[in-house]
Scaffold this active site. Structure first.
Site, PDB file in Angstrom:
ATOM      1  N   GLY A  43       0.801  -1.222   0.000  1.00 20.88           N
ATOM      2  CA  GLY A  43       0.000   0.000   0.000  1.00 20.88           C
ATOM      3  C   GLY A  43       0.831   1.268   0.000  1.00 20.88           C
ATOM      4  O   GLY A  43       2.028   1.247  -0.264  1.00 20.88           O
TER       5      GLY A  43
ATOM      6  N   HIS B 243       4.453   1.942  -8.108  1.00 21.72           N
ATOM      7  CA  HIS B 243       3.452   0.865  -8.143  1.00 21.72           C
ATOM      8  C   HIS B 243       2.619   0.958  -9.423  1.00 21.72           C
ATOM      9  O   HIS B 243       2.278  -0.061 -10.023  1.00 21.72           O
ATOM     10  CB  HIS B 243       2.511   0.956  -6.932  1.00 21.72           C
ATOM     11  CG  HIS B 243       3.194   0.753  -5.615  1.00 21.72           C
ATOM     12  ND1 HIS B 243       3.391   1.773  -4.724  1.00 21.72           N
ATOM     13  CD2 HIS B 243       3.717  -0.361  -5.046  1.00 21.72           C
ATOM     14  CE1 HIS B 243       4.001   1.307  -3.648  1.00 21.72           C
ATOM     15  NE2 HIS B 243       4.218   0.021  -3.815  1.00 21.72           N
TER      16      HIS B 243
ATOM     17  N   GLY C 209       9.040  -4.886  -8.247  1.00 21.11           N
ATOM     18  CA  GLY C 209       9.907  -3.762  -8.612  1.00 21.11           C
ATOM     19  C   GLY C 209      11.381  -4.115  -8.469  1.00 21.11           C
ATOM     20  O   GLY C 209      11.776  -4.833  -7.549  1.00 21.11           O
TER      21      GLY C 209
ATOM     22  N   LYS D 124      13.685  -2.153  -7.549  1.00 22.22           N
ATOM     23  CA  LYS D 124      14.351  -1.480  -6.436  1.00 22.22           C
ATOM     24  C   LYS D 124      14.673  -2.495  -5.334  1.00 22.22           C
ATOM     25  O   LYS D 124      15.697  -2.426  -4.690  1.00 22.22           O
ATOM     26  CB  LYS D 124      13.487  -0.350  -5.858  1.00 22.22           C
ATOM     27  CG  LYS D 124      14.258   0.452  -4.825  1.00 22.22           C
ATOM     28  CD  LYS D 124      13.491   1.636  -4.337  1.00 22.22           C
ATOM     29  CE  LYS D 124      12.385   1.239  -3.390  1.00 22.22           C
ATOM     30  NZ  LYS D 124      12.871   0.715  -2.098  1.00 22.22           N
ATOM     31  N   ASP D 125      13.762  -3.472  -5.154  1.00 22.18           N
ATOM     32  CA  ASP D 125      14.011  -4.546  -4.183  1.00 22.18           C
ATOM     33  C   ASP D 125      14.657  -5.712  -4.933  1.00 22.18           C
ATOM     34  O   ASP D 125      14.039  -6.768  -5.131  1.00 22.18           O
ATOM     35  CB  ASP D 125      12.692  -4.967  -3.527  1.00 22.18           C
ATOM     36  CG  ASP D 125      12.098  -3.832  -2.705  1.00 22.18           C
ATOM     37  OD1 ASP D 125      12.683  -3.490  -1.675  1.00 22.18           O
ATOM     38  OD2 ASP D 125      11.073  -3.260  -3.124  1.00 22.18           O
TER      39      ASP D 125
ATOM     40  N   GLN E 116      14.924  -9.015  -3.062  1.00 28.34           N
ATOM     41  CA  GLN E 116      13.582  -9.582  -2.860  1.00 28.34           C
ATOM     42  C   GLN E 116      13.131 -10.308  -4.139  1.00 28.34           C
ATOM     43  O   GLN E 116      12.598 -11.427  -4.086  1.00 28.34           O
ATOM     44  CB  GLN E 116      12.589  -8.480  -2.503  1.00 28.34           C
ATOM     45  CG  GLN E 116      11.135  -8.936  -2.576  1.00 28.34           C
ATOM     46  CD  GLN E 116      10.161  -7.901  -2.064  1.00 28.34           C
ATOM     47  OE1 GLN E 116       9.994  -7.759  -0.878  1.00 28.34           O
ATOM     48  NE2 GLN E 116       9.481  -7.197  -2.960  1.00 28.34           N
TER      49      GLN E 116
ATOM     50  N   SER F 163       9.788   5.309  -3.130  1.00 32.25           N
ATOM     51  CA  SER F 163       9.562   4.340  -2.061  1.00 32.25           C
ATOM     52  C   SER F 163       8.531   4.928  -1.113  1.00 32.25           C
ATOM     53  O   SER F 163       8.549   6.148  -0.853  1.00 32.25           O
ATOM     54  CB  SER F 163      10.873   4.106  -1.298  1.00 32.25           C
ATOM     55  OG  SER F 163      10.608   3.497  -0.054  1.00 32.25           O
ATOM     56  N   SER F 164       7.666   4.085  -0.582  1.00 33.20           N
ATOM     57  CA  SER F 164       6.698   4.573   0.399  1.00 33.20           C
ATOM     58  C   SER F 164       7.435   5.150   1.602  1.00 33.20           C
ATOM     59  O   SER F 164       6.936   6.037   2.289  1.00 33.20           O
ATOM     60  CB  SER F 164       5.779   3.441   0.850  1.00 33.20           C
ATOM     61  OG  SER F 164       5.204   2.836  -0.273  1.00 33.20           O
ATOM     62  N   ARG F 165       8.647   4.651   1.859  1.00 31.04           N
ATOM     63  CA  ARG F 165       9.418   5.117   3.030  1.00 31.04           C
ATOM     64  C   ARG F 165       9.950   6.535   2.851  1.00 31.04           C
ATOM     65  O   ARG F 165      10.337   7.170   3.830  1.00 31.04           O
ATOM     66  CB  ARG F 165      10.570   4.160   3.323  1.00 31.04           C
ATOM     67  CG  ARG F 165      10.088   2.823   3.863  1.00 31.04           C
ATOM     68  CD  ARG F 165      11.246   1.966   4.349  1.00 31.04           C
ATOM     69  NE  ARG F 165      10.790   0.863   5.160  1.00 31.04           N
ATOM     70  CZ  ARG F 165      10.406  -0.324   4.688  1.00 31.04           C
ATOM     71  NH1 ARG F 165      10.424  -0.546   3.387  1.00 31.04           N
ATOM     72  NH2 ARG F 165       9.991  -1.277   5.510  1.00 31.04           N
TER      73      ARG F 165
HETATM   74  O1  PAF Z   1       7.700  -5.281  -1.866  1.00 33.76           O
HETATM   75  C1  PAF Z   1       6.704  -5.278  -1.093  1.00 33.76           C
HETATM   76  O2  PAF Z   1       5.910  -4.346  -1.081  1.00 33.76           O
HETATM   77  C2  PAF Z   1       6.487  -6.455  -0.155  1.00 33.76           C
HETATM   78  O3  PAF Z   1       7.697  -6.972   0.299  1.00 33.76           O
HETATM   79  C3  PAF Z   1       5.610  -7.575  -0.765  1.00 33.76           C
HETATM   80  C4  PAF Z   1       6.271  -8.209  -1.970  1.00 33.76           C
HETATM   81  C5  PAF Z   1       4.259  -7.007  -1.138  1.00 33.76           C
HETATM   82  C6  PAF Z   1       5.381  -8.675   0.275  1.00 33.76           C
HETATM   83  O4  PAF Z   1       4.784  -8.184   1.418  1.00 33.76           O
END
Ligand code: PAF
Length: 279
Positions: A22, A28, A145, A147-148, A151, A183-185
Site C-alpha cells: 500500500g 506501483h 519492482g 528497487k528490491d 527480494q 519508495s513509500s518510506r
Molecule cells: O515489496 C513489497 O511491497 C512487499 O515486500 C511484498 C512483496 C508485497 C510482500 O509483502
C-alpha cells in the site's frame, strides 16, 4: 479471493498480480501498467495491499508504516485494477485449534546476504506472504519492482524451487527527476533528509562512471571506501551495507566491472533506504 480467482481461471481468464504493502505511488502504477500489458484488457489485474507483520523485525516499527487506503483505492481505480484485495491479519494468519500460524517458507541461499543479513527474519516473512498470496490469487504472472533487487531474486528462487506456475516479471525502478528511487518510506524523510537521501543514487552513478572508465575492473574494497566517504559527508546518513555481486547468483565479487550489480542500504535519519543498479 481464491474462489473468484478459480472462477476466472476456469473461464480461461488470465490473471496478473501486483502484490504491495500500500501507500501506492507512481512506482506501483508502473508495475500495474506492466501487468496490464501482459494480460491485455481481457485479463484481470489484481492488486493486493497487505502490510505483512512477518517481514518486519522486532526493532522495526510496523505501526509506523504509512497507510492511505482511500488514496490507494483511487489510484487503483485510475489504473483500471479489476480487483483490489485488502485482507486483514486475522484472515492471513488466522489461529486454529493448534494455535497461531506456524508454517513458513524459507529460501536459504540468495536471501542470506545484504537485506537478509541486516534483517534476519525479513525474507522468511516475504517468501511466506508471497507464497500465500500466490495460492489465494492464482496469478499467471506477478510483477515486482527492481528497487528490491534481492527480494525479486528470493521470489524467483522460491517460485522455481517450489514449482509455482507463476511467471515473475521485474519492472525497472521509477525515480524522481533528481534520482531518488520512489519508495513509500520516502514519506518519513524531512526536507533536509530528503536532500541527503540523494547520496544513494549519486553513489550508484559515481561507481558506474568509475567502472566504465576502467576495463580491467576496480577492487570492490576501493569502491566501498569511496561510497563510505560519500555517505559520511551527509551528516544525517549512515551506511548499513554496500555490496558488489553477480546479479544471477548474488555471490559477492572482489573486482567490480561492467555487468556487476551494486546494492546499498543507508539510514537517513531513522529511515532505512535501499537502492541498486547494474553497473
Ligand atoms: O515489496 C513489497 O511491497 C512487499 O515486500 C511484498 C512483496 C508485497 C510482500 O509483502
Amino acid at each position: 479471493m481464491q474462489r473468484q480467482a478459480l472462477a476466472w481461471r476456469r473461464a480461461g481468464v488470465r490473471i496478473a498480480f501486483v502484490p504491495t504493502m500500500g501507500y501506492l505511488h507512481s512506482g506501483h502504477a508502473s508495475l500495474m501498467r506492466r501487468a496490464r500489458r501482459i494480460v491485455r484488457p481481457s485479463g484481470k489485474l489484481v492488486v493486493s495491499i497487505y502490510v505483512n507483520p512477518a517481514q518486519f523485525g522486532p526493532q522495526e516499527d510496523l505501526s509506523r508504516y504509512p497507510r492511505d487506503l482511500p488514496g490507494d483505492k483511487a489510484l487503483c481505480g485510475r489504473m483500471g485494477v479489476d480487483c483490489l484485495f485488502v485482507p486483514g491479519t486475522d484472515e492471513i494468519y488466522p489461529a486454529d485449534q493448534s494455535g497461531s500460524h506456524s508454517a513458513y517458507v524459507m529460501e536459504t541461499r540468495v536471501s542470506s546476504s545484504m537485506e537478509g543479513a541486516s534483517r534476519p527474519t525479513h525474507f522468511r516473512g516475504v517468501a511466506t506472504i508471497v507464497a500465500k498470496l500466490f495460492n489465494l490469487v492464482l496469478p499467471e504472472v506477478a510483477v515486482f519492482g527492481a528497487k528490491d533487487f534481492q527480494q525479486a531474486a528470493v521470489i524467483r528462487k522460491v517460485t522455481a524451487d517450489l514449482n509455482y506456475p507463476v511467471r515473475i516479471v521485474v519492472a525497472p525502478t521509477v525515480r524522481e527527476p533528481d534520482g531518488l528511487a520512489l519508495s513509500s518510506r520516502n514519506n518519513y524523510l524531512s526536507v533536509e533528509e530528503r536532500s541527503q537521501a540523494l547520496v544513494l543514487s549519486q553513489a550508484l552513478r559515481f561507481v558506474a562512471r568509475r567502472v566504465s572508465l576502467c576495463k580491467s575492473g576496480v577492487p570492490a574494497s576501493r569502491l566501498k571506501a569511496d561510497v563510505l566517504r560519500m555517505v559520511a559527508a551527509q551528516p544525517r546518513a549512515r551506511v548499513d551495507y554496500v555490496e558488489f555481486f553477480d546479479p544471477a547468483t548474488l555471490q559477492p565479487l572482489q573486482r567490480v566491472s561492467r555487468g556487476t550489480q551494486m546494492a546499498l542500504a543507508v539510514f537517513v535519519g531513522k529511515t532505512r533506504l535501499i537502492d541498486n543498479a547494474l553497473l
